[in-house]
Design a protein around this motif. Structure first.
Motif, PDB file in Angstrom:
ATOM      1  N   ALA A 363       3.355   1.276  -1.405  1.00 58.70           N
ATOM      2  CA  ALA A 363       2.722   0.806  -2.656  1.00 58.70           C
ATOM      3  C   ALA A 363       1.061   2.271  -3.274  1.00 58.70           C
ATOM      4  CB  ALA A 363       2.001  -0.219  -3.152  1.00 58.70           C
ATOM      5  N   ALA A 364       0.696   2.505  -2.465  1.00 58.52           N
ATOM      6  CA  ALA A 364      -0.588   3.504  -1.928  1.00 58.52           C
ATOM      7  C   ALA A 364       0.176   4.403  -1.926  1.00 58.52           C
ATOM      8  CB  ALA A 364      -1.424   2.921  -0.664  1.00 58.52           C
ATOM      9  N   ALA A 365       0.593   4.723  -1.285  1.00 59.13           N
ATOM     10  CA  ALA A 365       1.714   6.374  -0.644  1.00 59.13           C
ATOM     11  C   ALA A 365       2.524   6.655  -2.254  1.00 59.13           C
ATOM     12  CB  ALA A 365       2.363   6.582   0.122  1.00 59.13           C
ATOM     13  N   ALA A 366       2.586   5.580  -2.947  1.00 60.53           N
ATOM     14  CA  ALA A 366       3.689   6.267  -4.299  1.00 60.53           C
ATOM     15  C   ALA A 366       2.623   6.042  -5.453  1.00 60.53           C
ATOM     16  CB  ALA A 366       4.844   4.676  -4.405  1.00 60.53           C
ATOM     17  N   PHE A 367       1.727   5.835  -5.090  1.00 64.10           N
ATOM     18  CA  PHE A 367       0.760   5.153  -6.320  1.00 64.10           C
ATOM     19  C   PHE A 367      -0.168   6.914  -6.434  1.00 64.10           C
ATOM     20  CE2 PHE A 367      -3.757   4.927  -7.286  1.00 64.10           C
ATOM     21  CZ  PHE A 367      -4.137   5.132  -8.966  1.00 64.10           C
ATOM     22  N   VAL A 368       0.030   7.563  -5.265  1.00 57.15           N
ATOM     23  CA  VAL A 368      -0.335   9.289  -5.537  1.00 57.15           C
ATOM     24  C   VAL A 368       0.819  10.349  -5.698  1.00 57.15           C
ATOM     25  CG1 VAL A 368      -2.564   8.162  -4.503  1.00 57.15           C
ATOM     26  CG2 VAL A 368      -0.958   9.177  -3.041  1.00 57.15           C
ATOM     27  N   SER A 369       1.668   9.840  -5.115  1.00 56.39           N
ATOM     28  CA  SER A 369       2.359  10.879  -5.094  1.00 56.39           C
ATOM     29  C   SER A 369       2.723  11.265  -6.821  1.00 56.39           C
ATOM     30  CB  SER A 369       4.192  10.182  -4.342  1.00 56.39           C
ATOM     31  OG  SER A 369       4.885  11.412  -4.228  1.00 56.39           O
TER      32      SER A 369
END
Length: 400
Positions: A363-369
């Motif tokens: 979720a964190a990776a998707a949030f900043v991508s």
């Protein structure tokens, strides 16, 4: 290439200080001990680091004891109310050397207290045992600390915040070069108030992460980019990712509370609607609220940390207003081809396996991508803390 210890540790600390601008004072040591002498911070810091490194491996009655020191120009610096220290002075000073540091290590009980090191003439001496008593008020202390939590490991702090650590021949920095999001958050919180002491915004944000680690529950803190709010993240209310979201109305205004500590107040945005006549009159009649200062910030920080224990993410604006918690973050706009892990020397070319991680990491990776101005702080239940951020088109996992 391994660093040339300890001079490279000193150089890394001074470089990080210059980049993040956390220092508001310089260490100086003059032959007479009087202020205004030529600045020789690097030699002093190198001596502190080298002595503590060897003290970390020295035994007292067969035991190794972790220990920390706090450096100040004079014991009077620790008596200053703003410094938030209690100092137990020694009747006579002791030489700052490996033998005395090892001998006193068990008495100062790091991390609760530190040996106080001060310059006298051309030497460094141990003047007493100093205990910070303002931690719960989230005071930001500016004195340099050097701690040795275990043999062969040295960490150098500015106040309560670790700046650089030496371990196993490698340097690790708490505040790497590529943190433009934190600089942007500072500017957003401060607005037109560029006062140095308001670096509290960055420090208090990192204090939340530190408290999440200490709590041991794990959590995700997602900070939106400038001008973004919940509509930009989730779209309209009622979408599938909004069903479990717990919105806060009004938001918890951590940024404004930090400004209160600095003695300034955030002006309303130019397009903010005026108060209705009745509300304006009521506001005029209402007595001024007492300034709660550090206590108010402490309560906010404690609440935010607790909100991170709820399943989902705590969502904050770029101005550090807590908008919601328990959020299920939307997936990335496109396929994330690869995640890179930052190395201690701040390279970002090591591939990092996201598939082997849990929902929180994905979720964190998707949030900043695709959003280079966003940043996500993630803490695992095992106590590991890191950020996810997009840097030069790469999604980067950066351990703290």
């Amino acid at each position: 290439m391994r660093p040339k210890y300890p001079s490279d540790v000193t150089a890394a600390f001074l470089e990080m200080e210059a980049q993040s601008q956390v220092a508001t004072q310089r260490m100086t040591l003059s032959p007479t001990g009087a202020p205004g002498g030529p600045p020789v911070a690097a030699p002093v810091l190198t001596q502190l680091i080298e002595t503590m490194f060897f003290a970390s491996m020295a035994t007292e009655e067969g035991r190794l004891n972790p220990v920390g020191i706090v450096f100040s120009e004079s014991p009077a610096d620790l008596d200053d109310e703003a410094a938030a220290w209690d100092l137990v002075r020694f009747g006579s000073t002791m030489a700052f050397d490996v033998e005395h540091v090892a001998n006193l290590a068990s008495a100062c009980a790091w991390p609760r207290s530190f040996l106080s090191v001060v310059p006298i003439e051309e030497s460094l001496v141990i003047a007493g045992i100093a205990t910070p008593h303002g931690r719960q008020a989230f005071d930001v202390d500016r004195l340099v600390r050097v701690v040795v939590p275990k043999p062969g490991v040295v960490a150098v702090y500015r106040g309560e915040w670790e700046v650089v650590r030496y371990e196993r021949g490698a340097l690790r920095t708490w505040m790497p070069k590529h943190r433009p999001q934190l600089d942007s958050i500072e500017r957003t919180v401060l607005g037109g108030h560029g006062r140095p002491l308001s670096r509290h915004a960055r420090n208090h944000l990192l204090r939340i992460v530190e408290a999440m680690v200490e709590l041991g529950r794990g959590g995700l803190l997602a900070i939106l980019g400038p001008g973004e709010g919940l509509p930009q993240l989730f779209g309209e209310e009622g979408n599938p990712f909004d069903t479990e979201l717990k919105r806060l109305d009004p938001a918890l205004c951590l940024g404004a509370a930090i400004l209160d500590i600095a003695g300034v107040h955030r002006a309303p945005p130019p397009d903010a609607p005026p108060l209705a006549p009745g509300k304006a009159q009521a506001a005029a009649r209402a007595p001024a609220r007492p300034m709660t200062g550090h206590d108010r910030v402490h309560r906010l920080l404690d609440l935010i940390v607790r909100l991170t224990t709820v399943d989902g993410a705590v969502v904050m604006s770029h101005a550090l207003d807590v908008l919601a918690f328990g959020a299920k973050l939307p997936p990335a706009r496109g396929i994330i081809s690869e995640i890179f892990a930052a190395t201690p020397d701040q390279r970002m070319d090591a591939s990092w396996a996201l598939d082997a991680r849990g929902t929180r990491h994905r979720a964190a990776a998707a949030f900043v991508s695709g959003y280079p101005e966003r940043i996500a702080f993630i803490v695992s239940q095992d106590g590991l803390a890191a950020t996810f951020q997009e840097i030069e088109g790469k999604v980067v996992y950066w351990p703290l």
